[in-house]
Design an enzyme around this catalytic site. Structure first.
Site, PDB file in Angstrom:
ATOM      1  N   SER A   1       0.749  -1.340  -0.187  1.00 25.77           N
ATOM      2  CA  SER A   1      -0.119   0.021   0.226  1.00 25.77           C
ATOM      3  C   SER A   1       0.775   0.811  -0.063  1.00 25.77           C
ATOM      4  O   SER A   1       0.219   2.436  -0.711  1.00 25.77           O
ATOM      5  CB  SER A   1      -1.370   0.171   0.977  1.00 25.77           C
ATOM      6  OG  SER A   1       0.004   0.303   2.772  1.00 25.77           O
ATOM      7  N   ASN A   2       1.870   1.122   0.658  1.00 24.18           N
ATOM      8  CA  ASN A   2       2.542   2.258   0.475  1.00 24.18           C
ATOM      9  C   ASN A   2       3.252   2.554  -0.873  1.00 24.18           C
ATOM     10  O   ASN A   2       3.309   3.319  -1.292  1.00 24.18           O
ATOM     11  CB  ASN A   2       3.975   2.545   1.889  1.00 24.18           C
ATOM     12  CG  ASN A   2       4.107   2.546   2.559  1.00 24.18           C
ATOM     13  OD1 ASN A   2       3.758   3.781   3.281  1.00 24.18           O
ATOM     14  ND2 ASN A   2       3.615   2.141   4.154  1.00 24.18           N
TER      15      ASN A   2
ATOM     16  N   ILE B   1      16.600  -7.411   6.720  1.00 25.22           N
ATOM     17  CA  ILE B   1      18.444  -6.077   6.524  1.00 25.22           C
ATOM     18  C   ILE B   1      18.751  -5.588   5.800  1.00 25.22           C
ATOM     19  O   ILE B   1      19.372  -6.803   5.157  1.00 25.22           O
ATOM     20  CB  ILE B   1      18.575  -6.763   8.322  1.00 25.22           C
ATOM     21  CG1 ILE B   1      18.291  -7.009   9.443  1.00 25.22           C
ATOM     22  CG2 ILE B   1      19.622  -5.539   8.476  1.00 25.22           C
ATOM     23  CD1 ILE B   1      18.386  -7.169  10.024  1.00 25.22           C
TER      24      ILE B   1
ATOM     25  N   HIS C   1       8.502   3.073   8.933  1.00 24.13           N
ATOM     26  CA  HIS C   1       8.611   2.654  10.478  1.00 24.13           C
ATOM     27  C   HIS C   1       6.835   2.541  10.747  1.00 24.13           C
ATOM     28  O   HIS C   1       6.133   3.565  11.388  1.00 24.13           O
ATOM     29  CB  HIS C   1       9.453   2.859  10.961  1.00 24.13           C
ATOM     30  CG  HIS C   1       9.786   1.303  11.979  1.00 24.13           C
ATOM     31  ND1 HIS C   1       9.416   0.335  12.369  1.00 24.13           N
ATOM     32  CD2 HIS C   1       9.172   1.705  13.352  1.00 24.13           C
ATOM     33  CE1 HIS C   1       9.302  -0.638  13.548  1.00 24.13           C
ATOM     34  NE2 HIS C   1       8.785   0.698  14.300  1.00 24.13           N
TER      35      HIS C   1
ATOM     36  N   GLU D   1       1.387   7.224   7.022  1.00 25.29           N
ATOM     37  CA  GLU D   1       2.179   6.799   6.628  1.00 25.29           C
ATOM     38  C   GLU D   1       2.483   6.840   4.836  1.00 25.29           C
ATOM     39  O   GLU D   1       3.792   7.569   4.095  1.00 25.29           O
ATOM     40  CB  GLU D   1       2.201   4.670   6.502  1.00 25.29           C
ATOM     41  CG  GLU D   1       3.539   4.623   8.422  1.00 25.29           C
ATOM     42  CD  GLU D   1       3.273   2.670   8.079  1.00 25.29           C
ATOM     43  OE1 GLU D   1       3.332   2.016   6.905  1.00 25.29           O
ATOM     44  OE2 GLU D   1       2.095   2.539   8.627  1.00 25.29           O
TER      45      GLU D   1
HETATM   46  C1  GRF Z   1       3.519  -0.587   6.993  1.00 24.76           C
HETATM   47  O1  GRF Z   1       3.162  -0.714   8.139  1.00 24.76           O
HETATM   48  C2  GRF Z   1       5.364  -0.353   6.908  1.00 24.76           C
HETATM   49  O2  GRF Z   1       5.237   1.112   7.440  1.00 24.76           O
HETATM   50  C3  GRF Z   1       5.946  -1.391   7.705  1.00 24.76           C
HETATM   51  O3  GRF Z   1       5.254  -2.526   6.576  1.00 24.76           O
HETATM   52  C4  GRF Z   1       4.060  -2.169   6.956  1.00 24.76           C
HETATM   53  C5  GRF Z   1       4.092  -2.127   5.001  1.00 24.76           C
HETATM   54  O4  GRF Z   1       2.200  -2.097   4.325  1.00 24.76           O
HETATM   55  N1  GRF Z   1       7.223  -1.255   6.989  1.00 24.76           N
HETATM   56  P1  GRF Z   1       2.113  -1.908   2.745  1.00 24.76           P
HETATM   57  O5  GRF Z   1       3.085  -3.033   2.698  1.00 24.76           O
HETATM   58  O6  GRF Z   1       3.268  -0.901   2.069  1.00 24.76           O
HETATM   59  O7  GRF Z   1       1.335  -2.173   2.828  1.00 24.76           O
END
Ligand code: GRF
Length: 207
Positions: free
Chosen positions: A15-16, A96, A113, A178
């Site tokens: 989703s990001n 990592i 994060h 985010e």
């Molecule tokens: C998000 O909550 C991000 O902060 C964390 O993993 C999740 C990823 O979500 N690192 P998406 O795959 O971007 O929907």
């Protein structure tokens, strides 16, 4: 302003990534996603990328659980360099980062994060905040260094914890922030407005 080529690493639903793709398409980021790479063959992020006409590849991670094999991390570097990637964005990428990527993209890797670092680093930041009893949590965009969620902080957003929150409801509220702050941080980088000074990231005024 120079056009930034982004490489996005994802392990899951993406989703990001989707928010970043839309920000590029709608001009909130002066750049484009040049490549999406996933360590997970059926990550939905790969499909999202292809839906936007963006090249997307699965590169199997090798035998370790928490990091890539170094030779495989070299393949990630080559794939990103072949697409002339300037900035690598981790977006739900669950490993990592090791020396090959850090050396190939010095101070050019960002992560998002789901907590207000340095509180609740590592896995399940939202659950950690709930279990601890925090009243406010949030999300953080930071430069990646060799540690886990320890690099210099670019942007944060605070999110209240409600009395009746569970992990899902809290995660959803954090996720909205985010999506907003990741694009904003990427655009600050694209505009050359970030200066790392030790642990602090100075945000320069617009020109
Ligand atoms: C998000 O909550 C991000 O902060 C964390 O993993 C999740 C990823 O979500 N690192 P998406 O795959 O971007 O929907």
């Amino acid at each position: 302003m120079a056009h930034l080529n982004l490489g996005v690493l994802c392990s899951g639903r993406g989703s990001n990534l989707e928010a970043i793709l839309r920000s590029c398409e709608e001009g909130r980021i002066t750049g484009r996603v040049a490549l999406v790479v996933s360590d997970v063959a059926d990550a939905y992020a790969l499909e999202r990328a292809r839906n936007h006409g963006v090249p997307a590849v699965h590169i199997p991670p090798g035998k370790f659980r928490a990091k890539l094999e170094p030779e495989i991390e070299d393949q990630y570097v080559r794939a990103l360099k072949d697409r002339k990637v300037d900035l690598v964005c981790l977006a739900g990428y669950m490993r990592i980062i090791g020396p090959p990527l850090l050396e190939a993209f010095p101070q050019r890797i960002l992560n998002i994060h789901p907590a207000l670092l340095p509180a609740f680093p590592g896995l399940h930041g939202q659950k950690q905040a709930l279990d601890y009893g925090a009243k406010v949590t949030g999300c953080t965009v930071h430069f990646v260094d060799p540690g886990v969620d320890t690099g210099p902080i670019i942007a944060q957003a605070a999110v209240p914890v409600h009395e009746d929150d569970d992990e899902d409801s809290l995660s959803a509220r954090i996720l909205e922030q985010e999506h907003r702050i990741y694009s904003e941080a990427i655009q600050l980088f694209a505009a050359g407005r970030l200066r790392i000074e030790g642990r602090r990231v100075r945000v320069l005024p617009p020109p």
